[in-house]
Enzyme design. Sequence first.
Site, PDB file in Angstrom:
ATOM      1  N   ASP A   1       0.851  -1.192   0.000  1.00 29.29           N
ATOM      2  CA  ASP A   1       0.000   0.000   0.000  1.00 29.29           C
ATOM      3  C   ASP A   1       0.896   1.256   0.000  1.00 29.29           C
ATOM      4  OD1 ASP A   1      -2.990   0.931   0.450  1.00 29.29           O
ATOM      5  OD2 ASP A   1      -1.823   2.021   1.949  1.00 29.29           O
TER       6      ASP A   1
ATOM      7  N   TYR B   1     -11.384   8.588  -3.342  1.00 33.42           N
ATOM      8  CA  TYR B   1     -10.999   8.718  -1.939  1.00 33.42           C
ATOM      9  C   TYR B   1      -9.779   9.608  -1.716  1.00 33.42           C
ATOM     10  CZ  TYR B   1      -7.129   5.314  -2.333  1.00 33.42           C
ATOM     11  OH  TYR B   1      -5.957   4.692  -2.654  1.00 33.42           O
TER      12      TYR B   1
ATOM     13  N   TYR C   1      -1.289  11.430   1.601  1.00 35.74           N
ATOM     14  CA  TYR C   1      -2.121  11.738   0.433  1.00 35.74           C
ATOM     15  C   TYR C   1      -2.080  13.230   0.119  1.00 35.74           C
ATOM     16  CZ  TYR C   1      -4.155   7.109   1.355  1.00 35.74           C
ATOM     17  OH  TYR C   1      -4.338   5.768   1.555  1.00 35.74           O
TER      18      TYR C   1
ATOM     19  N   HIS D   1      -7.104  -6.562  -0.743  1.00 38.25           N
ATOM     20  CA  HIS D   1      -6.014  -5.596  -0.667  1.00 38.25           C
ATOM     21  C   HIS D   1      -4.990  -5.922   0.419  1.00 38.25           C
ATOM     22  CE1 HIS D   1      -3.928  -1.824  -1.126  1.00 38.25           C
ATOM     23  NE2 HIS D   1      -4.177  -1.466   0.109  1.00 38.25           N
TER      24      HIS D   1
END
Length: 317
Positions: free
Chosen positions: A101, A150, A231, A296
Amino acid sequence: MDKIQHRTIFVNGINMHVAEAGAGPAVLFLHGFPELWYSWRHQMLALSSRGYRAIAPDLRGYGDTDAPPSSASYSAVHIVGDLVALLDALGLDRIFLVGHDWGAVIAWYLCLLRPDRIRALVNMSVVFHPRNPSRKPLESLRAAFGHDYYICRFQEPGEAEEEFARAGTARIIAKFLTSRRPGPLCVPKEVGFGGSPHTQIVLPSWLSEEDINYYATKFDQKGFTGGLNYYRAIDLTWELTAPWTGMQIKVPVKFIVGDEDLTYTTPGIKEYIHGGGFKRNVPFLQELVVMEGVGHFLNQEKPEETSAHIYDFIQRF
């Protein structure tokens, strides 16, 4: 779990919590969102029992590691700086690297910026995308998936944090870890990241209430802002990594993804992975594994299989 030792090391201006197990050639594990060192507990025990030194930090902003408040402190260059400083503090010249991830994203950057420190990489879920010199990442993501995507929804400081707080930390953790919805992940504001509070989340066999509680306790203490700042810094990373435009990943790589992972089912990714694009950008890609029926969080969902894949690859070097 008693075999895993914990300590705090001062690196790159922050205090970093590090979990370690075993002795031998070092394997550095990098976790994703919303996770912790704990995500690698199974692999740490498996690899340490096979003669390796397993090292899994809480990355900057997570768990028992410091969390600088500004998103400007969370570019990939900052995080790679933390990890290089950690290797120096531990007296390690070259290591095996394992990422998943966001940890996979950071692993790609670590290999891009400091390939001299990496013996081989086992990366999971997130493929390497070369830097697009003509457009910033957020602009590209909004154009491709819309404002409800997202990552776009995570951009406004405090907004996602408030949504997570309304839903409750444990529910948010469970929601993310158990999600099987094919990508891309779009979450309209009226739906929210927690979904309907009346919908029960049933935990799969590989995820216990104890696991959820461990994550929730740490995120209740630290908050989600540190993790969300990764992010919020993606355009900053784009700006800072301009000198590496066009560079390939030049270390031996094994890539693993689940066929039900949203990172695999997002439009265009399968074509990129299997059509030659991925191999062009990662020329030393030696193995590609697509796990059937796996989502995931494959390192937790299929711990023994994942550990075996890591061991089978790194023991060659």
